[in-house]
Design a protein around this motif. Structure first.
Motif, short mmCIF file in Angstrom:
data_model
loop_
_atom_site.label_atom_id
_atom_site.label_comp_id
_atom_site.label_asym_id
_atom_site.label_seq_id
_atom_site.Cartn_x
_atom_site.Cartn_y
_atom_site.Cartn_z
N LYS A 146 37.33 42.81 49.54
CA LYS A 146 37.51 41.60 48.74
C LYS A 146 38.67 41.79 47.76
CE LYS A 146 32.62 40.28 48.94
NZ LYS A 146 31.41 39.98 48.15
N GLU A 147 39.34 40.68 47.44
CA GLU A 147 40.50 40.74 46.56
C GLU A 147 40.10 41.18 45.15
OE1 GLU A 147 44.21 37.91 45.04
OE2 GLU A 147 42.29 37.00 45.60
N LEU A 148 40.87 42.12 44.61
CA LEU A 148 40.68 42.57 43.23
C LEU A 148 41.74 41.93 42.34
CD1 LEU A 148 39.68 44.59 40.96
CD2 LEU A 148 41.49 46.12 41.79
N LYS A 149 41.31 41.39 41.20
CA LYS A 149 42.23 40.84 40.22
C LYS A 149 41.87 41.37 38.84
CE LYS A 149 43.64 36.60 40.30
NZ LYS A 149 43.64 35.11 40.27
N ILE A 150 42.89 41.75 38.09
CA ILE A 150 42.72 42.11 36.68
C ILE A 150 43.25 40.93 35.88
CG2 ILE A 150 43.26 43.77 34.86
CD1 ILE A 150 41.67 44.99 37.16
N VAL A 151 42.39 40.25 35.13
CA VAL A 151 42.75 39.02 34.44
C VAL A 151 42.71 39.25 32.93
CG1 VAL A 151 42.19 36.59 34.11
CG2 VAL A 151 41.80 37.66 36.34
#
Length: 300
Positions: free
Chosen positions: A235-240
């Protein structure tokens, strides 16, 4: 997306979105009154004579507001009753000097992003009853699990611990002398292995679980601030949020599984690791270690 597009938030304390539904302020107030958020309930008010929707006392220093400005909905934070602009400016200057935000500023900035999430959904015509942050954490208690990690742990030594609020070690992290390979252990058993690989000038991190690759994270070259992306269990990982200021959410597959910020504990300044998805607990710890390493190298 333009250079100064604020429609994606990012823990900056300010955001805007196109008013595609042509909501009036009264319309928006009625909509928001029916939506549960984690930081309070809205009231009608004004900002120096300009009508606005206010969430009072989101933190000890800040209110959060939303107002209509031509074809946009503007959201942001401002000093709450009794807190003058001079004190807010002084606090912001202290945040810049320290390189991280205090908890009150962090809470207000995250509330602005949470409000942005809700208003974007309303602008998309979605029925919204609550924000994602207002939902109970997917843990045995329904509340976020909190751990603490000493700052720059990787750069100081190849062995260190992750603590609970009572400074009891929960995770033990042990690296080799090259500081490229780390074993993340809980109760004496390795739960994840973290490997760092230098690809050209950009580091790449791989997380192994049970001998199999479970996640891959790579730093992207950015002139303003570091950016990390990758995948966790496909699954896509995002650091927001703000990586350099260590105030950001970790999202996997569009779901926030944890938040990292700075906490002033009784023993030292530490990174607070808040986990909202208990099954991903060890991964959030590993990602906190990776972000600590990226920030440390960017500050060298």
């Amino acid at each position: 997306m333009g250079l100064f597009d604020m429609s994606s938030g990012g823990n900056m304390g300010y955001a805007n979105v196109k008013n595609t539904k042509n909501f009036s302020l009264d319309d928006l107030f009625q909509k928001l009154s029916g939506v549960t958020v984690s930081f309070g309930t809205p009231v009608m008010g004004d900002i120096k004579g300009t009508p606005a929707i206010l969430y009072k006392k989101v933190s000890d220093q800040f209110d959060v507001f939303a107002r209509i400005d031509k074809d946009k909905v503007i959201m942001g934070k401002m000093g709450t009753d009794g807190v003058g602009g001079g004190k807010v400016a002084l606090n912001m200057g202290l945040d810049m000097f320290l390189g991280h935000k205090d908890k009150g500023t962090s809470d207000a900035d995250r509330a602005v992003d949470e409000l942005l999430e809700v208003i974007k959904k309303l602008e998309n015509g979605e029925e919204v009853t609550g924000s994602s942050a207002s939902q109970a954490a997917n843990t045995s208690t329904g509340s976020a699990i909190e751990f603490f990690m000493k700052q720059k742990a990787i750069s100081i030594k190849p062995k260190f611990d992750i603590f609970d609020i009572n400074e009891t070690p929960v995770y033990h992290v042990e690296g080799d002398l090259s500081r490229l390979n780390f074993s993340i252990q809980k109760n004496g058993t390795e739960v994840l292995k973290l490997k760092k690989k230098l690809v050209a000038i950009m580091p790449e991190y791989t997380i192994f679980q049970g001998g199999s690759e479970a996640a891959k994270i790579k730093k992207k070259l950015k002139f303003s601030k570091p950016e990390l992306n990758g995948t966790v269990n496909g699954k896509e990982l995002k650091i927001v949020g703000d990586i350099l200021g260590f105030d950001f959410d970790i999202q996997v597959g569009g779901t926030t599984i944890g938040h990292i910020d700075v906490a002033r504990t009784v023993w030292s300044d530490c990174y607070r690791i808040s986990i909202r998805e208990e099954s991903m607990e060890a991964f959030v710890v590993a990602l906190a270690i990776i972000c600590d390493n990226v920030v440390d190298k960017d500050n060298d």
